[in-house]
Design a protein around this motif. Structure first.
Motif, short mmCIF file in Angstrom:
data_model
loop_
_atom_site.label_atom_id
_atom_site.label_comp_id
_atom_site.label_asym_id
_atom_site.label_seq_id
_atom_site.Cartn_x
_atom_site.Cartn_y
_atom_site.Cartn_z
N SER A 1 11.22 8.35 -5.54
CA SER A 1 11.26 6.98 -5.06
C SER A 1 11.15 6.06 -6.25
O SER A 1 10.79 6.45 -7.34
CB SER A 1 10.11 6.74 -4.09
N SER B 1 6.91 -0.04 -0.40
CA SER B 1 7.90 0.22 0.64
C SER B 1 8.61 -1.07 1.06
O SER B 1 9.82 -1.10 1.25
CB SER B 1 7.21 0.86 1.84
N ASN C 1 12.61 -1.95 0.88
CA ASN C 1 13.36 -2.40 2.05
C ASN C 1 14.10 -3.71 1.78
O ASN C 1 15.25 -3.89 2.20
CB ASN C 1 12.43 -2.57 3.25
#
Length: 592
Positions: free
Chosen positions: A23, A29, A33
Motif C-alpha cells: 500500500s 485509507s 480513497n
C-alpha cells in the motif's frame, strides 16, 4: 487488455492480503480513497468526456436530439464520393501493405538472407518517417523535374513519370508507409510455426507450395490478419498523405473532409464535422475490436519459442534475391529521401546544375522566417513538456498497473488508450468541443493556444509511455522491493537505489518514442493550432499548401536529421537496456 504475469506473483498475492508494504507508504485509507477518486475524475474529464461531447453534438439539433446532420450527409454527393475514395484508398493500401509485409516477413523468417539486422532497420525506416515527409520525398522523386523523370528521359525522350497526385499515388505511398506493421506482426508468428509440421508435410509428399498453402499460411493467418487490420486503421487515420497528395486535386477521404468542414466554418460546421467524426470513429472502433481479437488469437502461440534458424537455403537464388530486396528497399526509402534533400538545395524548382544549388532555403526557414523558427521552438517545447509529463504520470500509472492490478486501473488504462485508438482528426475535434466550455458557463480561452496542444499531446501519447512502463515494471521482480523494505529502505530509497537504475533505460525508450511522435505530429495540430502556436508539421503543411515546395522540403530534411539523431540515441538506450537486463520491445510499441 491482457493480464500481466510478472515474477513475484506469489508475493503480490500475499501482499494483497496483508496490505502493507504494497500500500502507499504512510498514506491513510481516506487519502488513498481521495487520490483514487481524483484519478477517476481526471480520467473521465480528459479521456472520456471529449468523446461523449463529440457524440452528443452529432445528434443535437435546434429542438433537441435529432439525426439531421446524418440525414443531411447521406443526401450529399460529396459525402458518397468521399466514402468511395476512402474505401478504395484504405483497401488498396492495406492490400499493398499485406503483400509487401508478408513477402518481407517470409524472406526474413524462413531464408538465409545475409545482413538481416540491417534489412530489418531499413524496413522500419518507412514507418519511422512521418507520413508527410515520405509523401514529400515521393512527390519530389516523381515530379516532372525529379530523378525518375530524368531516368525515364534517358530511355525515352518525352516520357513522364506517373503523377503522385492521384488515387494510385496515395495508395502507393500509404502502402509502403504501413507495410512494416504487417511485417512486424507476421515475422514473429512465422518464426514460431513448428518446423516439425512442415517436415511432416514434406515427408508426406507435399511440395513447397502445398506446404505453404496447407501448413504455413493457415498458422500465420492470425499474425497477417492482425497486421492487416492495424494497417487498415492506420490508413483510415492517416491525414498527411491524402492532405498532401489528394487535396490539390480534389480527392478527399474522411479525415481530410472533416478537416475541410471545420476550417470552412459556417453555422453547422462543427455539427457536420462531429457527425463525420462519429462515422469515422465507429469504423475505427470496429476495426480495433477485430484487430484485438486477431492479436489475442495470435498470442496463443506466444508460449512457443521463436525459431531463428533459416528453413530454406536460397542457394544460387541468393545472387538475385539479396540485390533485389536491398534495391527495392533503397528505392522506396533512401532514394526518394535524397531526391527531396537535393530539391531543398535548389534555388529554383526547375533549375539544373551546380549553379542552381544553394543553402538559402535553410537560411530562410531557420533565420529569415520568424514564424517557421517559432514553429520549431513550439514543437520542441511541446515535445519536451509532453515527454516530462508522460514520463512522470505514465511511470506512476504503470507501477500501480503492474504492482496492484485491479478492475479500476484496467478500466483507466482502457480509457487512456481511447485518444490514441481514435483517428487523430476525430480526437482533435473532440478536444475543441470539450475545451471551448469544459464546465457550463466557463470558457478557459485556450483554444488556438499551445496549452490545448499540450493537453491534446499528453492525452493522446500518454498510453505509449504507460505501455513502455508496464513492460519495464513487469520484468522487475517484486521480491527485490520486498527485500529492500525488509532491510529498512524507505519508499524513496527503494525507488532511487532499486527501481530507477533498472527501469530507467526502458522508461526513457518509451519517453523518446513519445518525444519523436509529438515532434512530428500533424493531424491533431492541424485542427488545434492558430497563429503563434503552429508546429513543425503544420509549418510544412502550410508551405506545401502555399506552393513553397523548396521550403517544405528543407524543413522536412531537418526533420529527417532529427529523427536519425533520435533513433541513434534510442539505439544507445536499447543497448544499455539490454545490458541491464530490462529490455523494452520498441518494435511492438511502434506497431501499436
Amino acid at each position: 487488455m491482457t493480464e500481466i504475469n510478472t515474477p513475484g506473483a506469489e508475493l503480490r498475492a500475499g501482499r494483497e492480503k496483508r496490505g502493507f508494504p504494497f500500500s502507499l507508504p504512510g498514506a491513510a485509507s481516506s487519502s488513498r480513497n481521495m487520490a483514487a477518486a481524483a484519478g477517476i475524475i481526471a480520467t473521465f474529464f480528459f479521456f472520456v468526456l471529449p468523446i461523449v461531447k463529440l457524440v452528443l453534438l452529432s445528434i443535437q439539433g435546434e429542438q433537441g436530439f435529432s439525426l439531421n446532420y446524418y440525414a443531411e450527409l447521406l443526401q450529399q454527393e460529396r459525402f458518397w464520393r468521399t466514402m468511395r475514395h476512402t474505401f478504395v484508398i484504405v483497401t488498396g493500401s492495406t492490400l499493398l501493405s499485406v503483400i509487401l509485409g508478408m513477402t518481407a516477413a517470409w524472406l526474413m523468417a524462413y531464408t538465409d538472407l545475409s545482413h538481416k539486422k540491417w534489412l530489418h532497420l531499413l524496413m522500419l525506416l518507412c514507418f519511422v518517417l512521418p507520413s508527410y515527409v515520405l509523401t514529400l520525398s515521393w512527390s519530389s522523386f516523381m515530379s516532372p523535374q525529379g530523378w525518375m523523370a530524368v531516368l525515364l528521359q534517358w530511355f525515352s525522350p518525352g516520357a513522364k513519370p506517373l503523377s503522385m497526385y492521384s488515387v494510385g499515388g496515395i495508395i502507393f505511398v500509404m502502402g509502403i508507409h504501413h507495410f512494416p506493421l504487417v511485417y512486424l506482426f507476421t515475422v514473429n508468428v512465422l518464426r514460431k510455426i513448428p518446423r516439425d509440421l512442415e517436415w511432416a508435410a514434406s515427408t508426406g509428399g507435399a511440395g513447397r507450395w502445398k506446404t505453404f498453402a496447407r501448413i504455413t499460411m493457415p498458422l500465420a493467418l492470425p499474425g497477417v490478419t492482425a497486421g492487416g487490420l492495424l494497417v487498415f486503421l492506420a490508413s483510415l487515420d492517416n491525414f498527411g498523405i491524402p492532405a498532401f497528395l489528394g487535396t490539390p486535386v480534389n480527392i478527399s477521404v474522411l479525415s481530410t473532409l472533416i478537416y475541410e468542414e471545420i476550417i470552412g466554418f459556417g453555422p453547422s460546421a462543427f455539427g457536420r464535422g462531429a457527425s463525420l467524426s462519429v462515422i469515422l470513429g465507429l469504423i475505427a472502433v470496429v476495426g480495433t475490436l477485430l484487430q484485438w481479437l486477431s492479436v489475442r488469437k495470435s498470442k496463443q502461440a506466444e508460449s512457443l519459442r521463436a525459431d531463428e534458424e533459416p528453413r530454406y537455403s536460397l542457394g544460387k537464388h541468393r545472387y538475385w534475391v539479396n540485390p533485389v530486396l536491398w534495391g527495392g528497399l533503397m528505392f522506396i526509402t533512401i532514394i526518394p529521401l535524397f531526391s527531396m534533400i537535393t530539391l531543398s538545395l535548389k534555388k529554383s524548382y526547375g533549375g539544373k546544375g551546380i549553379s542552381n544549388l544553394t543553402l538559402d532555403n535553410y537560411r530562410y526557414i531557420l533565420l529569415d522566417n520568424p514564424s517557421t523558427w517559432k514553429s520549431i521552438l513550439n514543437s520542441l517545447m511541446l515535445s519536451m513538456t509532453t515527454l516530462i509529463v508522460c514520463l512522470i504520470i505514465g511511470t506512476l500509472f504503470a507501477y500501480f498497473r503492474v504492482r496492484r492490478p485491479s478492475k479500476i486501473n484496467r478500466l483507466a488504462e482502457l480509457a487512456i488508450s481511447v485518444p490514441y485508438t481514435l483517428p487523430g482528426i476525430v480526437f482533435a475535434l473532440s478536444m475543441i468541443l470539450v475545451w471551448m466550455e469544459p464546465i457550463p458557463g466557463w470558457n478557459p480561452g485556450i483554444y488556438g493556444t499551445t496549452t490545448i496542444l499540450f493537453i491534446a499531446y499528453v492525452c493522446r501519447f500518454l498510453i505509449l509511455q504507460i505501455r513502455a512502463g508496464v513492460t519495464a515494471f513487469a520484468q522487475v521482480d517484486a521480491s527485490m522491493e520486498e527485500a529492500a523494505r525488509i532491510s529498512g529502505a524507505g519508499a524513496w530509497r527503494r525507488w532511487r537505489k532499486i527501481l530507477l537504475p533498472l527501469l530507467l533505460p526502458g522508461l526513457l525508450s518509451g519517453a523518446l518514442l513519445v518525444f519523436l511522435t509529438a515532434l512530428t505530429e500533424l493531424t491533431v495540430s492541424a485542427l488545434l493550432y492558430s497563429s503563434g502556436s503552429q508546429t513543425i508539421g503544420v509549418a510544412i503543411f502550410g508551405f506545401e499548401q502555399a506552393g513553397n515546395t523548396l521550403y517544405s522540403t528543407a524543413l522536412s530534411s531537418l526533420i529527417v536529421f532529427l529523427i536519425f539523431a533520435g533513433t541513434g540515441l534510442l539505439g544507445l538506450l536499447q543497448k544499455f537496456t539490454f545490458r541491464k537486463g530490462v529490455h523494452h520491445d520498441y518494435s511492438i510499441e511502434t506497431g501499436e
